[in-house]
Design a protein around this motif. Structure first.
Motif, short mmCIF file in Angstrom:
data_model
loop_
_atom_site.label_atom_id
_atom_site.label_comp_id
_atom_site.label_asym_id
_atom_site.label_seq_id
_atom_site.Cartn_x
_atom_site.Cartn_y
_atom_site.Cartn_z
N PRO A 263 0.82 -1.22 0.00
CA PRO A 263 0.00 0.00 0.00
C PRO A 263 0.85 1.26 0.00
N TRP A 266 -0.30 6.84 2.29
CA TRP A 266 -1.59 7.32 2.78
C TRP A 266 -2.51 6.16 3.12
N ALA A 267 -2.40 5.07 2.37
CA ALA A 267 -3.22 3.88 2.66
C ALA A 267 -2.75 3.22 3.95
N LEU A 270 -4.31 4.98 6.78
CA LEU A 270 -5.69 4.52 6.95
C LEU A 270 -5.75 3.20 7.71
N VAL A 271 -4.82 2.30 7.40
CA VAL A 271 -4.76 1.02 8.09
C VAL A 271 -4.44 1.23 9.57
#
Length: 348
Positions: A263, A266-267, A270-271
């Motif tokens: 990922p 930024w992903a 989120l995680v």
């Protein structure tokens, strides 16, 4: 091991904690300063405290917890800079870090218990101190502390955000002064001694084994060692140690799947926010399930700050966790075994 405690509006503190870590980290991502992510992550620990307390008590708890965490963060980065200036590295610095983290484990346990902060113990302080002191390339001090202080203040505001709605407000009154009986003071110091012994023993073993087998992050063993010390009975504490290992194994499988997707930063943020939400949803109800979320949360935050080989990170995590949890369980069981041996002796 397999029961699930009742819910207590856990989504409220879970949402506060998730927002408290997401906003600072996504801001750093957009600014291209993920080298400061670890300082934001530990500043966000402020939101973990006072989860179901009235607003006035929660504010005092979070103010004390946040201020104390900032002090630990400052000590950690100053120690790292001092060691770098003195040319201390390798095995010498590993032993210094183990010794200093052991002191932090005992002292912070006493302070947290004296202030009656919840969650109790010094797990977060051990993690923060050792993780920051382990960073080889320290960012400018003023930037690091600015991020940590800013995140702490942001979490304090989130903790009071529900007061915007009149229906969610609790009466604002001066929290009662904390007083301890002689028995409570004795228990506080005994508990601090337990944290000192567990963290020091786990750190020593992990450092010795790490030097021979070539793995790092020995402070993870110290963190795992103090997990079993929280509990109302020996059986419950031993169960937490086993749950720590089992939850870590499952969490590593989950993390491996996440990293396989490769990922974007930024992903990953989120995680982290999602895992923070999951951890707070279950931490008071089922520790094994919470640990499944805690494992990728901690490791992804580490990868954001200092990218390393994920395979080595996974290996270190499981080895350190097994060492630490085993030491913690041994420290918990030892007094009970000693009492039984004395009771079954000739003079019993």
């Amino acid at each position: 091991m397999f029961t699930m405690g009742p819910g207590n509006k856990d989504h409220h503190p879970a949402l506060r904690c998730a927002v408290g870590v997401f906003v600072p980290l996504i801001t750093l991502t957009l600014l291209g300063r993920l080298d400061l992510a670890v300082f934001a992550s530990f500043g966000a620990f402020t939101g973990i405290y006072g989860r179901n307390e009235p607003h006035s008590v929660r504010f005092r708890s979070q103010l004390r917890a946040g201020g104390f965490m900032l002090f630990i963060v400052l000590l950690a980065t100053l120690m790292a800079r001092f060691a770098q200036a003195a040319g201390m590295e390798g095995a010498a610095y590993s032993w210094l870090l183990t010794a200093a983290t052991t002191v932090v484990a005992g002292v912070c346990s006493v302070v947290v218990a004296a202030w009656r902060l919840r969650p109790g113990g010094s797990l977060f302080h051990i993690f923060a101190f050792a993780a920051i002191a382990s960073i080889a390339a320290q960012p400018p001090l003023w930037e690091a502390m600015l991020v940590a202080v800013g995140t702490t203040v942001f979490c304090l505001l989130i903790g009071m955000s529900s007061r915007v709605l009149r229906s969610h407000r609790t009466p604002w009154k001066r929290p009662p002064r904390i007083r301890h009986t002689a028995a409570e003071r004795r228990a506080i110091w005994l508990e601090g001694g337990g944290y000192l012994v567990a963290a020091g023993l786990a750190g020593t073993i992990a450092t010795l084994v790490g030097e021979r087998l070539g793995f790092g992050h020995t402070y993870w063993a110290m963190v795992a060692a103090v997990v079993p010390l929280v509990g109302h009975s020996t059986r419950h504490r031993v169960s937490r140690g086993i749950q720590r290992i089992a939850g870590t194994v499952i969490g590593l499988v989950l993390l491996a799947g996440i990293l396989w997707l490769n990922p974007a930063p930024w992903a990953m943020v989120l995680v982290i926010a999602a895992c923070q939400f999951g951890a707070e949803m279950f931490i008071a109800r089922q520790y094994l399930v919470a640990q499944v979320f805690v494992t990728p949360l901690a490791l992804i935050a580490t990868l954001l700050a200092a990218p390393v080989d994920p395979a080595l990170l996974l290996r270190d995590r499981i080895i350190e966790t097994v060492i630490g949890a085993a030491v913690g369980v041994a420290v918990v069981v030892a007094p009970a075994v000693w009492r039984r041996l004395r009771a079954s002796g000739p003079g019993a």
